[in-house]
Design a protein around this motif. Sequence first.
Motif, short mmCIF file in Angstrom:
data_model
loop_
_atom_site.label_atom_id
_atom_site.label_comp_id
_atom_site.label_asym_id
_atom_site.label_seq_id
_atom_site.Cartn_x
_atom_site.Cartn_y
_atom_site.Cartn_z
N ILE A 1 0.82 -1.20 0.00
CA ILE A 1 0.00 0.00 0.00
C ILE A 1 0.87 1.26 0.00
N ILE A 2 1.89 1.23 0.85
CA ILE A 2 2.70 2.44 1.03
C ILE A 2 3.41 2.81 -0.27
N ASP A 3 3.99 1.80 -0.93
CA ASP A 3 4.69 2.09 -2.18
C ASP A 3 3.74 2.71 -3.20
N ILE A 4 2.52 2.13 -3.26
CA ILE A 4 1.56 2.66 -4.23
C ILE A 4 1.17 4.09 -3.86
N PHE B 1 -10.07 4.48 -7.07
CA PHE B 1 -9.14 5.08 -8.03
C PHE B 1 -8.07 5.90 -7.33
N ASN B 2 -8.39 6.44 -6.16
CA ASN B 2 -7.41 7.22 -5.41
C ASN B 2 -6.61 6.38 -4.44
N ARG B 3 -6.89 5.06 -4.40
CA ARG B 3 -6.23 4.19 -3.42
C ARG B 3 -6.41 4.75 -2.02
N ASP B 4 -7.62 5.19 -1.74
CA ASP B 4 -7.91 5.81 -0.45
C ASP B 4 -8.37 4.71 0.51
N TYR B 5 -7.38 4.03 1.13
CA TYR B 5 -7.69 2.80 1.85
C TYR B 5 -8.68 2.95 3.00
N PRO B 6 -8.53 3.97 3.86
CA PRO B 6 -9.54 4.09 4.94
C PRO B 6 -10.95 4.20 4.37
N MET B 7 -11.08 4.94 3.27
CA MET B 7 -12.38 5.12 2.62
C MET B 7 -12.90 3.78 2.08
N ILE B 8 -12.02 3.02 1.40
CA ILE B 8 -12.45 1.75 0.81
C ILE B 8 -12.97 0.82 1.90
N GLN B 9 -12.19 0.69 2.97
CA GLN B 9 -12.60 -0.20 4.07
C GLN B 9 -13.94 0.22 4.65
N ALA B 10 -14.06 1.51 4.94
CA ALA B 10 -15.27 1.98 5.61
C ALA B 10 -16.48 1.85 4.70
N THR B 11 -16.32 2.23 3.44
CA THR B 11 -17.47 2.18 2.53
C THR B 11 -17.94 0.75 2.33
N GLY C 1 -10.47 -3.44 -8.28
CA GLY C 1 -9.81 -2.16 -8.04
C GLY C 1 -8.51 -2.33 -7.27
N LEU C 2 -8.55 -3.19 -6.24
CA LEU C 2 -7.35 -3.37 -5.43
C LEU C 2 -6.28 -4.15 -6.18
N LEU C 3 -6.70 -5.12 -7.00
CA LEU C 3 -5.72 -5.89 -7.78
C LEU C 3 -5.11 -5.04 -8.88
N GLY C 4 -5.83 -4.00 -9.29
CA GLY C 4 -5.35 -3.16 -10.39
C GLY C 4 -6.24 -3.34 -11.59
N PRO C 5 -6.62 -2.22 -12.23
CA PRO C 5 -7.60 -2.30 -13.31
C PRO C 5 -7.04 -2.89 -14.60
N ASN C 6 -7.34 -4.13 -14.87
CA ASN C 6 -7.13 -4.72 -16.20
C ASN C 6 -8.04 -5.93 -16.33
N ARG C 7 -8.07 -6.50 -17.52
CA ARG C 7 -9.07 -7.55 -17.76
C ARG C 7 -8.79 -8.81 -16.96
N ARG C 8 -7.50 -9.16 -16.84
CA ARG C 8 -7.19 -10.38 -16.10
C ARG C 8 -7.73 -10.29 -14.68
N ASN C 9 -7.49 -9.14 -14.04
CA ASN C 9 -7.95 -8.99 -12.67
C ASN C 9 -9.47 -8.94 -12.58
N ALA C 10 -10.10 -8.35 -13.60
CA ALA C 10 -11.56 -8.33 -13.62
C ALA C 10 -12.11 -9.75 -13.68
N MET C 11 -11.46 -10.61 -14.48
CA MET C 11 -11.92 -12.00 -14.59
C MET C 11 -11.75 -12.71 -13.25
N ILE C 12 -10.62 -12.47 -12.59
CA ILE C 12 -10.40 -13.09 -11.28
C ILE C 12 -11.48 -12.61 -10.30
N ALA C 13 -11.71 -11.31 -10.30
CA ALA C 13 -12.69 -10.74 -9.36
C ALA C 13 -14.07 -11.35 -9.59
#
Lengths: 317, 313
Positions: A34-37, A277-287, B159-171
């Motif tokens: 997460i941090i690197d991203i 899209f913003n990798r806003d982790y606290p938001m993702i978890q809570a939502t 979204g967490l895996l990263g947006p592409n088709r492979r990940n969409a298929m996994i999801a």
Amino acid sequence: MLGYIVKRTLLLLPTLFGVSVGIFLMVRLLPGDIIDILLGGDITASEEVKQEAREQLGLTGSYPEQYWNWISGAVRGDFGDSLRNAEPVSTILRDSLPITLELVFLALLIAVVVGVPLGVISAARRDSARDYASRLGGLIGVSVPNFWLATLLLLFTSKVFGWVPPLTYISPRDDLLGNLSQFILPALSISVFTLAIVMRMVRATMLEVLGQDYVRTARAKGVARRRVVYRHALRNALIPVVTVVGFEVGVLMSGAAIVEIIFGLPGVGNQLLQAIFNRDYPMIQATTLLIAIIFIGFNLIVDVLYGFLDPRISAET
Amino acid sequence: MNPGRNRRRPVLAAEGVGEVGAWSGVPQRRRRGFLGKWRNPIGLVGAGIVGFNVLVALLGPFLWKHDPDEQEFDRLLPPSWANPFGTDELGRDTLARIIHGAQVSLQVGAISVGIALVVGTLIGLLAGFYKGIVDAVLMRLVDVMFALPGLVLAIVIAGLLGPNRRNAMIAIGIVITPAFARVVRGAVLEVMGYPFIESARALGASSFRVMGRHLLPNIGAPLLVLVTTYLGTAILSEAALSFLGLGTQPPEASWGGMLNSSRLYIDLDAWLSIFPGLAIMFVVLGFNFLGDGLRDILDPRLGPTVGDVPLKK
């Protein structure tokens, strides 16, 4: 009855716990630090900067510790701050939740008000042209992508009436009519799938109930056909439909996430997508947790309603 | 579930077609003309649509020789003989892009449903066979996954895996797995109640053999219905994810992605918003028709809930 409600509620606690653990782990275990991203691949970022970011995100300590910090905060309504604008997540969610709920509620209303009568007609006039038309319509209804329907509705109103719904959110407290005119198209587009499901379900259960002895008895003793259908049969046919509706709330929330984007409504789904899209982790978890809680809550209501409508079920437990 | 349906075609219920108990060895030959029991109008229409779509995906690029990514025409042309579906905002031929989208959607359907079929069947088989603690643990896991609306879960995972088709298929595969697990478990529990399982065990068949040789072949009917229906769901979900920018990434053509980029040009060129949506609806409708028909033929007791558990649906 009260015992039944309490029991159903208690049964949900393990699920709720499981979901929260699942969300917690999902955010941490999926590949990518997460941090690197977050630091945008900034290789020069020093270890201190990284450590500081970790602390800020609640990513220090063992997993049980992290989970405890997160969930004990969540219970108090404290989900941390959004990474995007440092606003408390709870504030953002408090503003966006009513929008999604209104959307889901309106869509559910449309689906039930239109779907139930269609299902009844279809069953009562079985194998008629109307029956086939509504069955075909039902299959089409579960196949149309709601985001496409939303686009088509927008296209239609703008070409035919030269009208597009207002693009900035109007609160129902300021202007109820304006608010409704803004919500009608998105609600309509996500309701179609649910409407079709409700219709098919009502048709199936109605056919089953109409074949029962008591329906024949009622007809035999001279009760009008209409009355038998609407008073005797429909009441019992609606019971299984209630469960479907509970499930459909989840489908509608999924749909809401998409149409909120199309219509520019700042609801929970919209927030979730922005957070992703913003990798806003606290938001993702809570939502995500909030959506799960709403979904589980609706299903609790459905369970209770079910026990209320069919006393055999609540008596059993 | 639906006695009316059985009454209309009593022959189905009577001969136990597709029922898990149809192992009795009584010959079921019966002359019923062309296609026999497979003669089901809705199912046949569905099979036709699905077949047509497969043909388009396989042969389309050979019959319609425009490159889906080549910007070779004027922009935003309406449909004409040269470009039957018009061209898009970059002058690419929409028909060629729709054909490419058909390939994408079938690939996504096959792979994500494949994931759910393998993993879900395994979970359901283990839970239904071993019962007890294995069942309890696996089914609680399934319950937890059902507690999140399907597309929401798919959005988060993709979204967490990263947006592409492979990940969409996994999801998508992950999201529809619990539905398979639940149905397989139910079917397995039912088959487990039949005496031939007990006989097999008494004859010394191993657990593995009972599962593979006796349970699996007998739950084929509900699985087939499930696979068909969820192919439609998976295609719809991929379109939704691509529409949100979490699936197939532009410039590659996908139906959801085409709908997304068309939104900006909706006032200039409405055609762009129409064809990809029609394509999605057409294919999903085909799978739903086919699933409905198969359900009628193979397992009247499954009841009429298409697309339910949608992804969660």
